[in-house]
Scaffold this motif. Structure first.
Motif, PDB file in Angstrom:
ATOM      1  N   SER A  44      35.608  32.021  46.187  1.00  0.00           N
ATOM      2  CA  SER A  44      35.735  33.333  46.809  1.00  0.00           C
ATOM      3  C   SER A  44      35.484  34.455  45.812  1.00  0.00           C
ATOM      4  CB  SER A  44      37.122  33.504  47.434  1.00  0.00           C
ATOM      5  OG  SER A  44      37.268  34.816  47.947  1.00  0.00           O
ATOM      6  N   ALA A  45      34.289  35.017  45.862  1.00  0.00           N
ATOM      7  CA  ALA A  45      33.958  36.154  44.991  1.00  0.00           C
ATOM      8  C   ALA A  45      34.786  37.371  45.362  1.00  0.00           C
ATOM      9  CB  ALA A  45      32.466  36.461  45.091  1.00  0.00           C
ATOM     10  N   ALA A  46      35.112  37.510  46.643  1.00  0.00           N
ATOM     11  CA  ALA A  46      35.902  38.660  47.076  1.00  0.00           C
ATOM     12  C   ALA A  46      37.318  38.611  46.496  1.00  0.00           C
ATOM     13  CB  ALA A  46      35.957  38.710  48.597  1.00  0.00           C
ATOM     14  N   HIS A  47      37.890  37.426  46.405  1.00  0.00           N
ATOM     15  CA  HIS A  47      39.218  37.290  45.798  1.00  0.00           C
ATOM     16  C   HIS A  47      39.158  37.662  44.317  1.00  0.00           C
ATOM     17  CE1 HIS A  47      43.139  34.689  45.812  1.00  0.00           C
ATOM     18  NE2 HIS A  47      43.231  35.695  44.952  1.00  0.00           N
ATOM     19  N   ARG A  48      38.153  37.174  43.624  1.00  0.00           N
ATOM     20  CA  ARG A  48      38.015  37.509  42.203  1.00  0.00           C
ATOM     21  C   ARG A  48      37.820  39.010  42.009  1.00  0.00           C
ATOM     22  NH1 ARG A  48      34.722  32.892  42.468  1.00  0.00           N
ATOM     23  NH2 ARG A  48      32.815  34.150  42.278  1.00  0.00           N
ATOM     24  N   ALA A  49      37.007  39.622  42.864  1.00  0.00           N
ATOM     25  CA  ALA A  49      36.776  41.063  42.756  1.00  0.00           C
ATOM     26  C   ALA A  49      38.063  41.844  43.029  1.00  0.00           C
ATOM     27  CB  ALA A  49      35.679  41.487  43.726  1.00  0.00           C
ATOM     28  N   SER A  50      38.869  41.365  43.961  1.00  0.00           N
ATOM     29  CA  SER A  50      40.136  42.012  44.254  1.00  0.00           C
ATOM     30  C   SER A  50      41.066  41.969  43.045  1.00  0.00           C
ATOM     31  CB  SER A  50      40.795  41.326  45.455  1.00  0.00           C
ATOM     32  OG  SER A  50      42.071  41.855  45.713  1.00  0.00           O
ATOM     33  N   LEU A  51      41.110  40.833  42.379  1.00  0.00           N
ATOM     34  CA  LEU A  51      41.923  40.738  41.167  1.00  0.00           C
ATOM     35  C   LEU A  51      41.396  41.648  40.061  1.00  0.00           C
ATOM     36  CD1 LEU A  51      42.566  36.890  41.112  1.00  0.00           C
ATOM     37  CD2 LEU A  51      44.300  38.665  41.371  1.00  0.00           C
ATOM     38  N   ASP A  52      40.077  41.744  39.922  1.00  0.00           N
ATOM     39  CA  ASP A  52      39.496  42.656  38.926  1.00  0.00           C
ATOM     40  C   ASP A  52      39.965  44.087  39.181  1.00  0.00           C
ATOM     41  OD1 ASP A  52      38.102  40.589  37.722  1.00  0.00           O
ATOM     42  OD2 ASP A  52      36.213  41.026  38.757  1.00  0.00           O
ATOM     43  N   ARG A  53      39.944  44.482  40.463  1.00  0.00           N
ATOM     44  CA  ARG A  53      40.351  45.844  40.811  1.00  0.00           C
ATOM     45  C   ARG A  53      41.822  46.065  40.504  1.00  0.00           C
ATOM     46  NH1 ARG A  53      39.831  50.807  40.431  1.00  0.00           N
ATOM     47  NH2 ARG A  53      40.256  52.110  42.263  1.00  0.00           N
ATOM     48  N   LEU A  54      42.671  45.109  40.830  1.00  0.00           N
ATOM     49  CA  LEU A  54      44.091  45.244  40.536  1.00  0.00           C
ATOM     50  C   LEU A  54      44.333  45.365  39.035  1.00  0.00           C
ATOM     51  CD1 LEU A  54      47.071  45.255  41.360  1.00  0.00           C
ATOM     52  CD2 LEU A  54      46.996  42.749  41.331  1.00  0.00           C
ATOM     53  N   LEU A  55      43.645  44.558  38.250  1.00  0.00           N
ATOM     54  CA  LEU A  55      43.828  44.599  36.802  1.00  0.00           C
ATOM     55  C   LEU A  55      43.417  45.958  36.224  1.00  0.00           C
ATOM     56  CD1 LEU A  55      42.650  40.995  35.903  1.00  0.00           C
ATOM     57  CD2 LEU A  55      44.948  41.933  35.575  1.00  0.00           C
ATOM     58  N   GLU A  56      42.446  46.599  36.813  1.00  0.00           N
ATOM     59  CA  GLU A  56      42.056  47.947  36.379  1.00  0.00           C
ATOM     60  C   GLU A  56      43.170  48.962  36.624  1.00  0.00           C
ATOM     61  OE1 GLU A  56      38.600  48.847  38.616  1.00  0.00           O
ATOM     62  OE2 GLU A  56      37.271  47.510  37.502  1.00  0.00           O
ATOM     63  N   GLN A  57      43.986  48.718  37.643  1.00  0.00           N
ATOM     64  CA  GLN A  57      44.994  49.692  38.065  1.00  0.00           C
ATOM     65  C   GLN A  57      46.351  49.493  37.403  1.00  0.00           C
ATOM     66  OE1 GLN A  57      44.672  48.694  42.221  1.00  0.00           O
ATOM     67  NE2 GLN A  57      43.294  50.405  42.670  1.00  0.00           N
TER      68      GLN A  57
END
Length: 227
Positions: A44-57
């Motif tokens: 799931s690329a969308a799950h990985r992208a969601s985690l990337d966004r959270l880590l930025e915040q």
């Protein structure tokens, strides 16, 4: 629910057909699936992208609750690897044991999240990746409200679900009989906003689990901030 990450029956393949509401408890479902769940959803690329966004915040060293932590991969592993203090909760003993081995830097508890209570503002963020679907609609509302109080003002919620308008219907998830409930996309976003979160980002995708019984299913990701 477990989430290769997640607890009660998550991610039923496709839109479930109406049925009589007969299924296995979440712990039994995910004890049976074990590491197969992680393999099915690892792409799931969308799950990985969601985690990337959270880590930025997140500020460094944040305390994060992972609801339905499953095998600890990818959520707890990514967050703990970035230096955050992760508490994972999953109803499946098999999943919890796998997570403890795979992510030794996080804390994991085998428990039903519906029975746990948290101090107000205890967490900087809460992740709920596909961990609501074996709960009734009322249980989902109540849990999201309690999780809102557990997040500090300005803190983050990331929640993902299968946005289909169903209540207590039978489905088969990776060969396991389950009973699922969910909401349509707009209703679910409104539900989350009504608990005290500002929904800042919304992302919808179709994903097919890597499993012989896998079929395309809609996934909705919401990134939110505690008001």
């Amino acid at each position: 629910m477990s989430d290769s990450d997640g607890p009660p029956a998550k991610r039923p393949s496709g839109v479930p057909a109406a049925g009589g509401g007969h299924g296995l408890p979440a712990a039994a479902v995910f004890d049976a699936l074990g590491a197969a769940y992680e393999r099915a959803f690892a792409g799931s690329a969308a799950h990985r992208a969601s985690l990337d966004r959270l880590l930025e915040q997140l500020a460094p060293g944040g305390r994060v609750l992972d609801v339905g932590s499953g095998t600890g991969v990818p959520t707890a592993r990514r967050l703990a690897g970035a230096g955050h203090r992760v508490v994972g909760v999953d109803v499946s003993p098999v999943m919890t044991a796998l997570a403890a081995r795979q992510v030794p830097d996080a804390e994991f508890r085998c428990a039903d999240i519906r029975g746990l209570r948290w101090t107000d503002g205890e967490f900087d963020a809460v992740c709920v990746y596909f961990s609501l679907l074996q709960m009734s609609r009322d249980e989902q509302r109540e849990l999201l409200g309690r999780l809102a109080r557990a997040v500090r003002p300005g803190g983050r919620l990331v929640v993902a679900t299968v946005p289909v308008d169903v209540a207590a219907v039978s489905a088969v998830f990776m060969g396991q009989p389950v009973v699922v409930s969910s909401f349509g996309e707009e209703e679910f976003a409104a539900l989350v906003a009504g608990t005290g979160f500002a929904v800042e980002e919304r992302h919808s995708v179709l994903f097919t689990p890597d499993h012989p019984a896998g079929a395309p299913e809609p996934h909705l990701f919401l990134h939110c901030r505690r008001s």
